[in-house]
Design a protein around this motif. Structure first.
Motif, short mmCIF file in Angstrom:
data_model
loop_
_atom_site.label_atom_id
_atom_site.label_comp_id
_atom_site.label_asym_id
_atom_site.label_seq_id
_atom_site.Cartn_x
_atom_site.Cartn_y
_atom_site.Cartn_z
N UNK A 34 1.58 7.45 -2.32
CA UNK A 34 0.57 6.59 -1.72
C UNK A 34 1.02 5.59 -0.68
N UNK A 35 2.17 5.82 -0.05
CA UNK A 35 2.65 4.82 0.90
C UNK A 35 2.52 5.29 2.34
N UNK A 37 0.73 8.81 5.02
CA UNK A 37 -0.33 9.81 5.07
C UNK A 37 0.13 11.19 5.49
N UNK A 227 0.93 -0.27 -2.33
CA UNK A 227 0.43 0.55 -1.22
C UNK A 227 -1.05 0.34 -0.99
N UNK A 230 -2.52 -4.33 0.91
CA UNK A 230 -1.19 -4.78 1.32
C UNK A 230 -1.21 -6.05 2.13
N UNK B 10 -10.52 2.48 -1.97
CA UNK B 10 -9.75 1.33 -2.48
C UNK B 10 -8.32 1.70 -2.82
N UNK B 32 -5.05 10.97 7.13
CA UNK B 32 -4.38 10.22 8.20
C UNK B 32 -4.03 8.82 7.69
N UNK B 33 -3.12 8.16 8.40
CA UNK B 33 -2.85 6.76 8.01
C UNK B 33 -4.09 5.91 8.27
N UNK B 40 -3.95 -2.90 7.65
CA UNK B 40 -2.53 -2.52 7.74
C UNK B 40 -2.04 -1.98 6.40
N UNK B 41 -2.96 -1.39 5.64
CA UNK B 41 -2.61 -0.72 4.39
C UNK B 41 -1.53 0.32 4.64
N UNK B 42 -0.68 0.52 3.63
CA UNK B 42 0.37 1.52 3.76
C UNK B 42 -0.18 2.92 3.53
N UNK B 43 -1.35 3.01 2.98
CA UNK B 43 -1.77 4.29 2.43
C UNK B 43 -2.47 5.19 3.41
N UNK B 44 -3.41 5.98 2.87
CA UNK B 44 -4.02 7.05 3.63
C UNK B 44 -5.54 6.95 3.57
#
Lengths: 374, 73
Positions: A34-35, A37, A227, A230, B10, B32-33, B40-44
Motif C-alpha cells: 500500500x505504499x 501504485x 500509507x 499521510x 480511505x 495509479x498513484x 500526497x498520500x503514498x498509496x493508490x
C-alpha cells in the motif's frame, strides 16, 4: 517417519507451497503493502488482502477489515489487553492462561491498573459452566479465555462463555486452536480473538494477528506510517490501517496465505488421538494431563512419569529415538500450577496433520520401552 | 483525449476490493498513484474514463463502498 511432536511450539513440516511462495516473493515478486501504485506494489498488497479475506472466512467473520496482522499472538494479546479501558476493572481468566496473557495482565496488576481473578473450573481446567451461572463478576472489564491449552489440549466452551459474558468483552487466545478447530467468531459473539500463523495455520513464524468485533474500542499500541492519511500526525481510525503501522511482514503474510491454502487434511482421526492418550494412560509409571471425559480435546496433551523428570523423558526421547518434544513449563506456569505440575513441568506431545498411525506406533513403542525400563 | 477521473478511497484495502469489483463488471480501470493535487498520500487510487463514473458510482454505492470521484483532466 515423522518424529517431530512439538507442533504446539511450531508446526513442522509446512506445506511445500509455503517455502515456494516465500521464495517466489523474495526472488521474483517483491513489493510492499500500500505504499505505491505500480504493478508490483499492487500485487503484493492484493496478496495481503487475500490473506486477510481467507482468515476472515476461516474465522466466520463477515468483514475482513476487522482482522489486523501482528508479529505473533503475543503482540496481538498485548495490543488488545493494553488497548482496552481496564483501569479499575477486574479481568477474569481461565486457570490455564499462557504467559502471553498472564505477563501483561500481571504487569498491569502490579501497576495498580486492574485486578485478576480466575474463573471457576473443572478438574481438567475447563471453565465450569454450571458454576459460571451463579457467578456475579462485579466490575468485570474483560474475560480472557485460552481456547485450547498448550499444556493439556483441553478446549474451552468459548461460545457458551461469550453468551454468558453478555456485554462484557471476551478475548480468546486462539494460538493453539486456530487451524485445528472450526470457528464462528461472529455467531458466537466473540469480541476479540488472537491468533498466530505458525502453528495450525501452517505458516512461517513472525506472523499472527487478531480479530476485533469493535476495533474502535481499542487504543492503538503502536503508531507509525500506514500509507494513508499521510498528511497527518494522527493514526487513521479506519481498519485495518488503525492497527497496521509500519511495513507488515510481507514474507510472513504470503507464507501464511500459502499455508492456509494448502493445509493438509489430518491423517489421524479424533479416535486415533484418543487411543494414543488411552495407551499412555495405560502404561506403568505414566500419568496424562488432558481433558475429562465429555470435554473437548485437541491434538495436544502432556504427561509425567513417576521416576523420570520431564527433561529426562525429552532427552531419552531425542537421544535414543529421535523424537522431538518439549518439556518444562511451556510458558504456562498458571496451567502447571493448576495441574499440580509446577515447578517441574511436563513432557508434551503435540500432533500434526502430517502424522500417521505409523508415526504414532513408533511413539508408542518408545513410551512402552521407557515404561518397561523404569 | 478521453476525460479521466480517479476514484479515491480511505485505504488501499478498499482500492483492492473496488478494483476487483469493477473488473468483474467489465469496467476498464487502472491503478495509479493518488494525484498530488488531491493528496500526497503514498498509496493508490483507481483511474477510469470519466463517462464510466455514473455506472461506477452505482456499483460501488450498492456494495457499500465509501469513495470520492475527482476529475483529473
Amino acid at each position: 517417519m515423522n518424529r517431530y511432536f512439538d507442533n504446539a511450539g511450531t508446526s513442522f513440516p509446512k506445506p511445500k507451497e509455503v517455502s515456494e511462495a516465500i521464495s517466489d516473493y523474495l526472488v521474483n515478486v517483491g513489493g510492499t503493502y500500500g505504499r505505491a501504485a505500480y504493478g508490483r506494489a499492487f500485487d503484493a498488497t492484493a496478496k495481503v488482502e487475500a490473506c486477510r479475506d481467507s482468515i476472515a472466512e476461516l474465522f466466520g467473520v463477515s468483514d475482513s477489515s476487522k482482522i489486523a496482522f501482528t508479529a505473533n499472538s503475543t503482540m496481538a494479546l498485548n495490543t488488545i489487553i493494553k488497548g482496552l479501558p481496564l483501569k479499575g476493572k477486574t479481568v477474569w481468566v481461565t486457570p490455564l492462561e499462557h504467559n502471553a496473557v498472564m505477563r501483561p495482565l500481571t504487569k498491569l496488576q502490579k501497576a495498580g491498573v486492574l485486578s485478576i481473578r480466575v474463573l471457576p473450573a473443572c478438574a481438567d481446567g475447563v471453565v465450569d459452566l454450571k458454576q459460571l451461572k451463579d457467578l456475579k463478576p462485579d466490575n468485570a472489564g474483560l474475560f480472557v479465555i485460552n481456547h485450547q491449552s498448550n499444556v493439556s489440549g483441553v478446549v474451552q466452551p468459548i461460545a457458551e462463555i461469550a453468551q454468558w459474558a453478555g456485554d462484557i468483552p471476551v478475548l480468546v487466545d486462539g494460538s493453539q486452536s486456530v487451524g485445528y478447530r472450526s470457528l464462528q467468531l461472529e455467531a458466537w459473539g466473540i469480541d476479540y480473538f488472537a491468533f498466530t500463523g505458525h502453528k495450525g495455520l501452517m505458516g512461517p513464524t513472525g506472523i499472527g494477528g487478531f480479530y476485533a468485533s469493535n476495533p474502535q474500542r481499542l487504543q492503538t499500541l503502536i503508531e507509525g506510517g500506514t500509507g494513508s492519511m499521510s498528511d497527518s500526525f494522527e493514526m487513521p481510525d479506519e481498519m485495518p490501517d488503525r492497527f497496521q503501522s509500519g511495513t507488515p511482514n510481507m514474507v510472513g503474510i504470503i507464507g501464511l496465505l500459502a499455508g492456509m491454502e494448502n493445509r493438509p487434511q489430518p491423517s489421524l482421526s479424533a479416535q486415533d488421538v484418543a487411543d494414543l492418550i488411552g495407551f499412555v494412560k495405560s502404561l506403568k509409571g505414566f500419568s496424562v494431563i488432558g481433558a475429562l471425559p465429555g470435554h473437548e480435546h485437541g491434538s495436544v496433551f502432556s504427561f509425567v512419569h513417576d521416576i523420570l523428570t520431564p527433561s529426562q523423558i525429552a532427552r531419552i526421547f531425542y537421544d535414543e529415538y529421535g523424537l522431538e518434544i518439549r518439556s518444562g513449563l511451556h510458558c504456562a506456569p498458571a496451567a502447571h500450577s493448576f495441574y499440580g505440575t509446577f515447578p517441574q513441568g511436563t513432557a508434551r506431545i503435540a500432533l500434526s496433520p502430517y502424522h500417521t498411525t505409523r508415526d504414532l506406533s513408533y511413539l508408542c513403542d518408545a513410551l512402552e520401552a521407557i515404561s518397561n525400563r523404569y | 483525449m478521453i476525460p479521466r477521473s480517479v476514484i479515491i478511497f480511505k485505504n488501499v484495502r478498499l482500492v483492492i476490493k473496488a478494483d476487483k469489483l469493477l473488473q468483474q463488471n467489465g469496467i476498464v480501470c487502472k491503478i495509479v498513484p493518488v494525484p498530488t493535487f488531491i493528496s500526497s498520500e503514498c498509496g493508490m487510487c483507481i483511474e477510469t474514463a470519466a463517462n464510466d463514473c455514473s455506472a461506477i458510482t452505482r456499483l460501488l454505492t450498492d456494495k457499500g463502498f465509501v469513495f470520492d470521484i475527482r476529475a483529473v483532466d
